[in-house]
Design an enzyme around this catalytic site. Structure first.
Site, PDB file in Angstrom:
ATOM      1  N   ARG A 121      21.892  33.284  25.942  1.00  0.00           N
ATOM      2  CA  ARG A 121      21.774  34.634  27.082  1.00  0.00           C
ATOM      3  C   ARG A 121      22.889  33.893  28.206  1.00  0.00           C
ATOM      4  O   ARG A 121      22.428  34.242  29.328  1.00  0.00           O
ATOM      5  CB  ARG A 121      20.182  34.642  27.413  1.00  0.00           C
ATOM      6  CG  ARG A 121      19.303  35.061  26.556  1.00  0.00           C
ATOM      7  CD  ARG A 121      18.022  35.553  27.241  1.00  0.00           C
ATOM      8  NE  ARG A 121      17.267  36.119  26.409  1.00  0.00           N
ATOM      9  CZ  ARG A 121      16.139  35.689  25.542  1.00  0.00           C
ATOM     10  NH1 ARG A 121      16.280  34.238  25.602  1.00  0.00           N
ATOM     11  NH2 ARG A 121      15.554  36.245  24.700  1.00  0.00           N
ATOM     12  N   LYS A 143      35.889  40.788  32.950  1.00  0.00           N
ATOM     13  CA  LYS A 143      35.531  41.776  31.919  1.00  0.00           C
ATOM     14  C   LYS A 143      35.615  41.203  30.507  1.00  0.00           C
ATOM     15  O   LYS A 143      36.484  40.759  30.289  1.00  0.00           O
ATOM     16  CB  LYS A 143      36.474  42.934  32.004  1.00  0.00           C
ATOM     17  CG  LYS A 143      36.003  43.919  32.949  1.00  0.00           C
ATOM     18  CD  LYS A 143      37.139  45.143  33.014  1.00  0.00           C
ATOM     19  CE  LYS A 143      36.583  46.302  33.910  1.00  0.00           C
ATOM     20  NZ  LYS A 143      37.610  47.656  33.795  1.00  0.00           N
ATOM     21  N   GLU A 185      51.463  45.544  32.743  1.00  0.00           N
ATOM     22  CA  GLU A 185      50.187  45.320  33.624  1.00  0.00           C
ATOM     23  C   GLU A 185      50.978  44.728  35.216  1.00  0.00           C
ATOM     24  O   GLU A 185      50.293  44.951  36.255  1.00  0.00           O
ATOM     25  CB  GLU A 185      49.292  44.139  33.091  1.00  0.00           C
ATOM     26  CG  GLU A 185      48.425  44.757  31.785  1.00  0.00           C
ATOM     27  CD  GLU A 185      47.306  45.653  32.282  1.00  0.00           C
ATOM     28  OE1 GLU A 185      47.308  45.921  33.212  1.00  0.00           O
ATOM     29  OE2 GLU A 185      46.490  46.056  31.414  1.00  0.00           O
ATOM     30  N   LYS A 227      44.251  41.226  42.059  1.00  0.00           N
ATOM     31  CA  LYS A 227      43.032  41.343  41.198  1.00  0.00           C
ATOM     32  C   LYS A 227      41.913  40.732  41.788  1.00  0.00           C
ATOM     33  O   LYS A 227      40.818  41.192  41.682  1.00  0.00           O
ATOM     34  CB  LYS A 227      43.336  40.960  39.767  1.00  0.00           C
ATOM     35  CG  LYS A 227      42.093  41.441  38.943  1.00  0.00           C
ATOM     36  CD  LYS A 227      42.311  41.555  37.300  1.00  0.00           C
ATOM     37  CE  LYS A 227      41.116  42.314  36.733  1.00  0.00           C
ATOM     38  NZ  LYS A 227      41.447  42.261  35.125  1.00  0.00           N
ATOM     39  N   GLU A 237      33.143  47.570  39.025  1.00  0.00           N
ATOM     40  CA  GLU A 237      33.686  48.657  39.049  1.00  0.00           C
ATOM     41  C   GLU A 237      33.020  50.098  39.365  1.00  0.00           C
ATOM     42  O   GLU A 237      32.719  50.930  38.491  1.00  0.00           O
ATOM     43  CB  GLU A 237      34.322  49.165  37.253  1.00  0.00           C
ATOM     44  CG  GLU A 237      35.422  49.757  37.547  1.00  0.00           C
ATOM     45  CD  GLU A 237      35.920  49.706  36.012  1.00  0.00           C
ATOM     46  OE1 GLU A 237      35.898  50.856  35.441  1.00  0.00           O
ATOM     47  OE2 GLU A 237      36.820  48.781  35.732  1.00  0.00           O
ATOM     48  N   ARG A 241      37.827  49.185  42.013  1.00  0.00           N
ATOM     49  CA  ARG A 241      37.984  48.371  40.767  1.00  0.00           C
ATOM     50  C   ARG A 241      38.604  49.365  39.789  1.00  0.00           C
ATOM     51  O   ARG A 241      39.562  48.976  38.895  1.00  0.00           O
ATOM     52  CB  ARG A 241      36.844  47.323  40.188  1.00  0.00           C
ATOM     53  CG  ARG A 241      37.478  46.503  38.954  1.00  0.00           C
ATOM     54  CD  ARG A 241      36.640  45.457  38.663  1.00  0.00           C
ATOM     55  NE  ARG A 241      37.200  44.743  37.753  1.00  0.00           N
ATOM     56  CZ  ARG A 241      36.631  43.463  36.872  1.00  0.00           C
ATOM     57  NH1 ARG A 241      35.490  43.227  37.575  1.00  0.00           N
ATOM     58  NH2 ARG A 241      37.304  42.921  36.184  1.00  0.00           N
ATOM     59  N   ASN A 245      42.549  50.428  36.410  1.00  0.00           N
ATOM     60  CA  ASN A 245      42.411  50.986  34.939  1.00  0.00           C
ATOM     61  C   ASN A 245      43.725  52.235  34.975  1.00  0.00           C
ATOM     62  O   ASN A 245      43.776  53.035  34.195  1.00  0.00           O
ATOM     63  CB  ASN A 245      41.438  52.017  34.631  1.00  0.00           C
ATOM     64  CG  ASN A 245      40.321  50.655  34.427  1.00  0.00           C
ATOM     65  OD1 ASN A 245      40.512  50.020  33.726  1.00  0.00           O
ATOM     66  ND2 ASN A 245      39.137  51.027  34.967  1.00  0.00           N
ATOM     67  N   HIS A 248      45.119  53.403  31.639  1.00  0.00           N
ATOM     68  CA  HIS A 248      44.422  52.613  30.371  1.00  0.00           C
ATOM     69  C   HIS A 248      43.511  53.768  29.717  1.00  0.00           C
ATOM     70  O   HIS A 248      43.250  53.864  28.613  1.00  0.00           O
ATOM     71  CB  HIS A 248      43.387  51.779  31.166  1.00  0.00           C
ATOM     72  CG  HIS A 248      44.065  50.423  31.192  1.00  0.00           C
ATOM     73  ND1 HIS A 248      45.042  50.448  32.365  1.00  0.00           N
ATOM     74  CD2 HIS A 248      43.887  49.141  30.773  1.00  0.00           C
ATOM     75  CE1 HIS A 248      45.479  49.037  32.332  1.00  0.00           C
ATOM     76  NE2 HIS A 248      44.515  48.452  31.539  1.00  0.00           N
ATOM     77  N   HIS A 252      44.296  53.507  26.114  1.00  0.00           N
ATOM     78  CA  HIS A 252      43.274  53.350  25.189  1.00  0.00           C
ATOM     79  C   HIS A 252      42.933  54.289  24.080  1.00  0.00           C
ATOM     80  O   HIS A 252      42.701  53.984  22.782  1.00  0.00           O
ATOM     81  CB  HIS A 252      41.949  53.209  25.875  1.00  0.00           C
ATOM     82  CG  HIS A 252      41.809  51.833  26.686  1.00  0.00           C
ATOM     83  ND1 HIS A 252      40.491  51.667  27.527  1.00  0.00           N
ATOM     84  CD2 HIS A 252      42.464  50.638  26.520  1.00  0.00           C
ATOM     85  CE1 HIS A 252      40.844  50.279  28.002  1.00  0.00           C
ATOM     86  NE2 HIS A 252      41.847  49.781  27.700  1.00  0.00           N
ATOM     87  N   HIS A 265      48.615  46.577  23.483  1.00  0.00           N
ATOM     88  CA  HIS A 265      47.871  47.194  24.753  1.00  0.00           C
ATOM     89  C   HIS A 265      48.764  47.505  25.861  1.00  0.00           C
ATOM     90  O   HIS A 265      48.823  48.601  26.453  1.00  0.00           O
ATOM     91  CB  HIS A 265      46.890  46.114  25.415  1.00  0.00           C
ATOM     92  CG  HIS A 265      46.062  46.406  26.382  1.00  0.00           C
ATOM     93  ND1 HIS A 265      45.430  47.377  26.475  1.00  0.00           N
ATOM     94  CD2 HIS A 265      46.038  46.109  27.665  1.00  0.00           C
ATOM     95  CE1 HIS A 265      44.862  47.860  27.749  1.00  0.00           C
ATOM     96  NE2 HIS A 265      45.187  46.671  28.610  1.00  0.00           N
TER      97      HIS A 265
END
Length: 359
Positions: A121, A143, A185, A227, A237, A241, A245, A248, A252, A265
């Protein structure tokens, strides 16, 4: 060495940026107490280059250090690999005081972060990114995730590291294709948040390709600062935030459709950013001149500016509708509105997207 703080109250942490930091025991000591058990998780490409150095530095803190080396590649960012990390920790009888060190690119960082969030956990971890893409983006902000065959980063958690240690010297061993992928990026930050940085990139992109140390340090620091500010304002997000993306949602879709690892990527994000710019232009949100500057800078960075010829509109949409920004069945896209500004736009008409994507 430069230091940037990600301000998240009791979960705040430092980002340290410089050259030859893997030997700096004080940086590691700030996040690893003496006597702890530590597992450095890397991959078969990076471990032979840097694992011994990092492990020796951590061992100097009177810590017990083990290495887990994983296969290299986006195709291994899976629940199977995640389970392999869990098995290693359980078979080694590691407790909740274990500290994981992610030594590698974005795949390793995401995998190790998700493992740290999940093992018993939650255990501590440190990001030690070795690719430009990971240094300027994925190592910062918490993330963590693995991919599913139906979508990228669909299984994961928000979980912050204890520290990020960025040694830009290790970029000297980075293949040119990986360096270019990281520049996608870097360019993103200029488009969404900093016009002056975008202009700096237009004037200095060749210095970055040449691995000029001063240029790299500035670019990495500027991206991390942007960032860090965004994450501090919107950790999970729910607002600003999402602008990180840019490109993206399209990107993606390219990665998932083409097979993870076939397009890097950053390459997919580059093509996706250009598609987003064209989408914005079709709706009168950005000037044609700014779109051309965006395309030109990506081309100068040796990045693709068109999507795969084999992908049709339906290929994109089936993946895009699974994007994490989709709410109540409504597609939302991050679109540039000028160089230095972007916004989340809901319900872009499908005929506009079909026109932009083509066939």
């Amino acid at each position: 060495m430069e230091r940037i703080n990600v301000n998240l109250d009791d979960r705040s942490y430092p980002i340290s940026i410089g050259a030859e930091l893997f030997d700096n025991s004080a940086l590691f000591a700030s996040a690893i107490s003496a006597g702890k058990r530590v597992v450095v998780v890397s991959n078969d490409t990076i471990a032979p280059l840097y694992a011994d150095q990092v492990m020796a530095t951590i061992s100097s803190l009177s810590c017990q250090v083990a290495l887990l080396s994983l296969p290299d590649g986006e195709q291994y960012k899976t629940l199977d690999t995640f389970n392999h990390i869990m098995t290693f920790l359980l078979e080694g009888n590691y407790g909740r005081d274990v500290i994981l060190v992610a030594l590698g690119g974005g795949v390793i960082g995401d995998l190790v972060g998700f493992a740290a969030a999940s093992y018993q956990r939650g255990v501590d971890f440190i990001q030690v990114p070795t690719t430009l893409l990971a240094q300027v983006d994925s190592s910062v902000g918490g993330k963590t995730a693995v991919n599913h065959r139906l979508g990228k980063n669909m299984i994961g958690a928000f979980y912050q590291p204890k520290a990020v240690i960025i040694d830009n010297h290790c970029l000297q061993t980075l293949p040119q294709r990986e360096l270019a992928a990281g520049l996608a990026e870097v360019i993103k930050y200029g488009i969404i948040a900093d016009y002056d940085f975008f202009v700096w990139l237009e004037n200095n992109i060749e210095r970055l390709h040449a691995l000029d140390n001063d240029a790299l340090c500035y670019a990495i620091s500027r991206c991390c600062q942007i960032k860090a500010d965004v994450v501090a304002a919107d950790e999970k997000e729910s607002g600003v935030r999402a602008l990180l993306n840019l490109g993206h949602t399209f990107g993606h879709a390219i990665e998932a459709e083409m097979g993870y690892g076939n397009w890097l990527h950053g390459e997919a994000v580059s093509a996706g950013t250009v598609l987003a710019a064209h989408t914005a232009a079709k709706q009168g949100l950005i000037s044609d001149a700014d779109v051309m500057r965006i395309i030109t800078l990506h081309q100068r960075a040796n990045l693709p500016v068109v999507a795969p010829e084999t992908m049709v509109f339906d290929d994109f949409i089936k993946h895009m509708m699974r994007d994490k920004k989709v709410l109540s069945g409504q597609l939302r896209l991050v679109l540039p509105t000028a160089i230095g500004a972007a916004e989340v736009v809901a319900d872009v008409p499908f005929d506009v997207l079909q026109d932009v994507i083509g066939h």
